[in-house]
Design a protein around this motif. Structure first.
Motif, PDB file in Angstrom:
ATOM      1  N   ASN A 101       0.825  -1.216   0.000  1.00 18.25           N
ATOM      2  CA  ASN A 101       0.000   0.000   0.000  1.00 18.25           C
ATOM      3  C   ASN A 101       0.852   1.256   0.000  1.00 18.25           C
ATOM      4  N   GLN A 102       1.933   1.204   0.783  1.00 17.26           N
ATOM      5  CA  GLN A 102       2.811   2.374   0.828  1.00 17.26           C
ATOM      6  C   GLN A 102       3.496   2.586  -0.518  1.00 17.26           C
ATOM      7  N   SER A 103       3.862   1.520  -1.194  1.00 22.92           N
ATOM      8  CA  SER A 103       4.491   1.630  -2.510  1.00 22.92           C
ATOM      9  C   SER A 103       3.526   2.231  -3.517  1.00 22.92           C
ATOM     10  N   ILE A 104       2.264   1.795  -3.469  1.00 19.14           N
ATOM     11  CA  ILE A 104       1.240   2.351  -4.363  1.00 19.14           C
ATOM     12  C   ILE A 104       1.053   3.840  -4.098  1.00 19.14           C
ATOM     13  N   GLU A 105       1.066   4.208  -2.821  1.00 21.38           N
ATOM     14  CA  GLU A 105       0.898   5.613  -2.461  1.00 21.38           C
ATOM     15  C   GLU A 105       2.067   6.458  -2.958  1.00 21.38           C
ATOM     16  N   ILE A 106       3.273   5.915  -2.836  1.00 25.48           N
ATOM     17  CA  ILE A 106       4.452   6.635  -3.316  1.00 25.48           C
ATOM     18  C   ILE A 106       4.376   6.840  -4.827  1.00 25.48           C
ATOM     19  N   VAL A 107       3.977   5.802  -5.550  1.00 22.95           N
ATOM     20  CA  VAL A 107       3.845   5.912  -7.007  1.00 22.95           C
ATOM     21  C   VAL A 107       2.805   6.968  -7.372  1.00 22.95           C
ATOM     22  N   ARG A 108       1.681   6.972  -6.649  1.00 29.24           N
ATOM     23  CA  ARG A 108       0.618   7.944  -6.927  1.00 29.24           C
ATOM     24  C   ARG A 108       1.101   9.377  -6.692  1.00 29.24           C
ATOM     25  N   ILE A 109       1.774   9.584  -5.580  1.00 28.55           N
ATOM     26  CA  ILE A 109       2.245  10.934  -5.242  1.00 28.55           C
ATOM     27  C   ILE A 109       3.302  11.401  -6.244  1.00 28.55           C
ATOM     28  N   ASN A 110       4.211  10.500  -6.614  1.00 26.00           N
ATOM     29  CA  ASN A 110       5.231  10.869  -7.601  1.00 26.00           C
ATOM     30  C   ASN A 110       4.617  11.219  -8.946  1.00 26.00           C
ATOM     31  N   LYS A 111       3.567  10.495  -9.316  1.00 23.72           N
ATOM     32  CA  LYS A 111       2.889  10.785 -10.578  1.00 23.72           C
ATOM     33  C   LYS A 111       2.238  12.165 -10.536  1.00 23.72           C
ATOM     34  N   GLN A 112       1.580  12.490  -9.417  1.00 25.39           N
ATOM     35  CA  GLN A 112       0.977  13.813  -9.264  1.00 25.39           C
ATOM     36  C   GLN A 112       2.035  14.907  -9.301  1.00 25.39           C
ATOM     37  N   ARG A 113       3.154  14.606  -8.656  1.00 23.66           N
ATOM     38  CA  ARG A 113       4.234  15.592  -8.630  1.00 23.66           C
ATOM     39  C   ARG A 113       4.772  15.842 -10.033  1.00 23.66           C
ATOM     40  N   GLU A 114       4.945  14.784 -10.810  1.00 21.96           N
ATOM     41  CA  GLU A 114       5.423  14.940 -12.184  1.00 21.96           C
ATOM     42  C   GLU A 114       4.431  15.735 -13.030  1.00 21.96           C
ATOM     43  N   GLU A 115       3.138  15.486 -12.845  1.00 23.89           N
ATOM     44  CA  GLU A 115       2.123  16.223 -13.591  1.00 23.89           C
ATOM     45  C   GLU A 115       2.144  17.703 -13.226  1.00 23.89           C
ATOM     46  N   LEU A 116       2.321  17.989 -11.936  1.00 29.82           N
ATOM     47  CA  LEU A 116       2.397  19.383 -11.503  1.00 29.82           C
ATOM     48  C   LEU A 116       3.609  20.086 -12.100  1.00 29.82           C
ATOM     49  N   LEU A 117       4.732  19.392 -12.129  1.00 31.14           N
ATOM     50  CA  LEU A 117       5.939  19.979 -12.692  1.00 31.14           C
ATOM     51  C   LEU A 117       5.786  20.244 -14.183  1.00 31.14           C
ATOM     52  N   VAL A 118       5.140  19.307 -14.900  1.00 26.71           N
ATOM     53  CA  VAL A 118       4.906  19.499 -16.335  1.00 26.71           C
ATOM     54  C   VAL A 118       3.996  20.700 -16.567  1.00 26.71           C
ATOM     55  N   ASN A 119       2.906  20.791 -15.780  1.00 31.93           N
ATOM     56  CA  ASN A 119       1.993  21.926 -15.920  1.00 31.93           C
ATOM     57  C   ASN A 119       2.672  23.241 -15.572  1.00 31.93           C
ATOM     58  N   LEU A 120       3.514  23.203 -14.557  1.00 34.34           N
ATOM     59  CA  LEU A 120       4.242  24.401 -14.154  1.00 34.34           C
ATOM     60  C   LEU A 120       5.178  24.868 -15.259  1.00 34.34           C
ATOM     61  N   GLU A 121       5.863  23.921 -15.883  1.00 34.07           N
ATOM     62  CA  GLU A 121       6.768  24.256 -16.982  1.00 34.07           C
ATOM     63  C   GLU A 121       5.990  24.833 -18.167  1.00 34.07           C
ATOM     64  N   LYS A 122       4.832  24.251 -18.471  1.00 31.82           N
ATOM     65  CA  LYS A 122       4.010  24.769 -19.566  1.00 31.82           C
ATOM     66  C   LYS A 122       3.544  26.195 -19.282  1.00 31.82           C
ATOM     67  N   GLN A 123       3.169  26.464 -18.036  1.00 29.09           N
ATOM     68  CA  GLN A 123       2.726  27.807 -17.672  1.00 29.09           C
ATOM     69  C   GLN A 123       3.869  28.807 -17.807  1.00 29.09           C
ATOM     70  N   ASN A 124       5.065  28.403 -17.397  1.00 29.75           N
ATOM     71  CA  ASN A 124       6.221  29.293 -17.540  1.00 29.75           C
ATOM     72  C   ASN A 124       6.497  29.619 -19.001  1.00 29.75           C
ATOM     73  N   VAL A 125       6.439  28.593 -19.854  1.00 23.68           N
ATOM     74  CA  VAL A 125       6.681  28.799 -21.281  1.00 23.68           C
ATOM     75  C   VAL A 125       5.606  29.694 -21.879  1.00 23.68           C
ATOM     76  N   ALA A 126       4.338  29.436 -21.524  1.00 21.70           N
ATOM     77  CA  ALA A 126       3.237  30.242 -22.060  1.00 21.70           C
ATOM     78  C   ALA A 126       3.344  31.691 -21.614  1.00 21.70           C
ATOM     79  N   LEU A 127       3.705  31.903 -20.346  1.00 24.19           N
ATOM     80  CA  LEU A 127       3.855  33.257 -19.831  1.00 24.19           C
ATOM     81  C   LEU A 127       4.964  33.992 -20.558  1.00 24.19           C
ATOM     82  N   SER A 128       6.093  33.316 -20.759  1.00 25.02           N
ATOM     83  CA  SER A 128       7.222  33.941 -21.440  1.00 25.02           C
ATOM     84  C   SER A 128       6.865  34.294 -22.878  1.00 25.02           C
ATOM     85  N   GLU A 129       6.204  33.354 -23.580  1.00 28.75           N
ATOM     86  CA  GLU A 129       5.830  33.615 -24.973  1.00 28.75           C
ATOM     87  C   GLU A 129       4.824  34.750 -25.072  1.00 28.75           C
ATOM     88  N   TYR A 130       3.867  34.771 -24.149  1.00 31.60           N
ATOM     89  CA  TYR A 130       2.856  35.833 -24.174  1.00 31.60           C
ATOM     90  C   TYR A 130       3.487  37.194 -23.895  1.00 31.60           C
TER      91      TYR A 130
END
Length: 345
Positions: A101-130
């Motif tokens: 269960n703890q391993s599943i939770e770690i995988v879930r949290i890491n996946k959310q973290r990666e998605e947040l980082l990707v979205n954050l990077e996209k927002q930075n790029v969009a802001l810079s381009e705009y």
């Protein structure tokens, strides 16, 4: 702007310019939709800044959650290494299920973290381009206005007097001020996105060379009180950092002989820098706001209101902190840190 310019210029020239309407129409066209574009840019930067703050907060929360999961996992692993007789006392404990269960939770949290980082990077790029797109659109009418005013002054030199010359120079001054604001927006939006060579930089040489290029009055005394450290970084960001802090100390100083001192100290984990001045000081109620984008406490000279926002963003890029101490009419001291693990040469 059209009616005001027409009235003032026509008054001073006493109707001596036949193509006044054509000239004013060109100026008026240059200003078309100008303020709305600035408002759009400011709203976009504020929205993006709020989104980035929320994303960073989520990352911090997820990191804390991950620490807790790792702590629990560590505890269970330690418990598994105990004497079997002690482990048997925990009748309802199933170590394999818990670890799963703890391993599943770690995988879930890491996946959310990666998605947040990707979205954050996209927002930075969009802001810079705009920011680059809108800034380019804003610079075009600025160039037109500047050109038209200078042509007007050259073509009608015989009719110009001290009063109307002063008025037109005021227009040019505000054009330059707007251009400075646009450059500030571009610098702010590109702090994290621009790629620059990272190398060992001697801050004593960097600050000394920087002071030679800045337009600072001879009555201003700027001194470096101790030998500054070397950092791993890039010229672009570190020059922006010190230039904006020094410029702020010079600009908002009402003393006959402004005094600015630069110094540093170090601990086991970080360098702490201090830039002090004997200027006007900052009221306590505004000290938490001065690092916000487009915040100006004084409408003095060519200031974009972005300088301290750029400073904060650079320090955060290097994973440091910034704060200040200030008293009105006495002066201000800005402190900032850069971790040794991130910036030591």
């Amino acid at each position: 702007m059209h009616s005001l310019l027409k009235r003032q210029i026509d008054k001073k020239l006493k109707g001596g310019l036949n193509d006044l309407d054509v000239f004013l129409e060109a100026v008026d066209e240059s200003y078309l939709n100008y303020e709305s574009q600035i408002d759009m840019l400011q709203r976009a930067m504020k929205i993006s800044s709020d989104e980035l703050f929320d994303a960073n907060q989520k990352l911090r929360d997820e990191a804390e959650s991950l620490k807790e999961v790792n702590k629990n996992l560590q505890n269970i692993l330690e418990s598994m290494s105990l004497d079997p007789e002690l482990t048997l006392l925990q009748e309802n404990f199933d170590s394999s299920d818990y670890i799963k269960n703890q391993s599943i939770e770690i995988v879930r949290i890491n996946k959310q973290r990666e998605e947040l980082l990707v979205n954050l990077e996209k927002q930075n790029v969009a802001l810079s381009e705009y920011a680059h797109m809108v800034s380019h659109d804003l610079k075009s009418p600025l160039r037109t206005i500047d050109t038209l005013i200078n042509w007007f002054m050259q073509d009608n030199e015989e009719m110009m007097n001290e009063t109307n010359t002063k008025s037109l120079h005021k227009i040019l001054f505000n054009v330059e001020k707007m251009d400075l604001l646009i450059k500030g927006i571009l610098n702010y939006s590109s702090i994290e996105s621009q790629s620059h060579e990272t190398r060992s930089i001697d801050l004593n040489i960097l600050v000394t060379d920087l002071l030679k290029t800045m337009n600072i009055s001879e009555r201003v005394s700027i001194s470096i009180n101790n030998h500054l450290p070397k950092l791993l970084g890039d010229d672009f960001r570190l020059k922006q950092l010190f230039q904006n802090l020094i410029d702020n100390a010079v600009r908002y100083n009402d003393k006959d002989n402004p005094v600015i001192t630069i110094s540093s100290s170090e601990s086991d984990n970080e360098y702490t820098f201090k830039i002090s001045d004997n200027g006007v000081g900052i009221p306590a109620a505004y000290q938490s706001k001065i690092f916000e984008v487009f915040t100006k406490l004084h409408n003095k000279g060519n200031s974009s209101g972005i300088g301290l926002s750029i400073v904060k963003k650079i320090i955060e890029y290097y994973k440091g902190r910034i704060w200040l101490e200030s008293q009105e009419k006495i002066g201000s001291t800005f402190y900032f840190t850069i971790p040794k693990t991130n910036g030591a040469a």
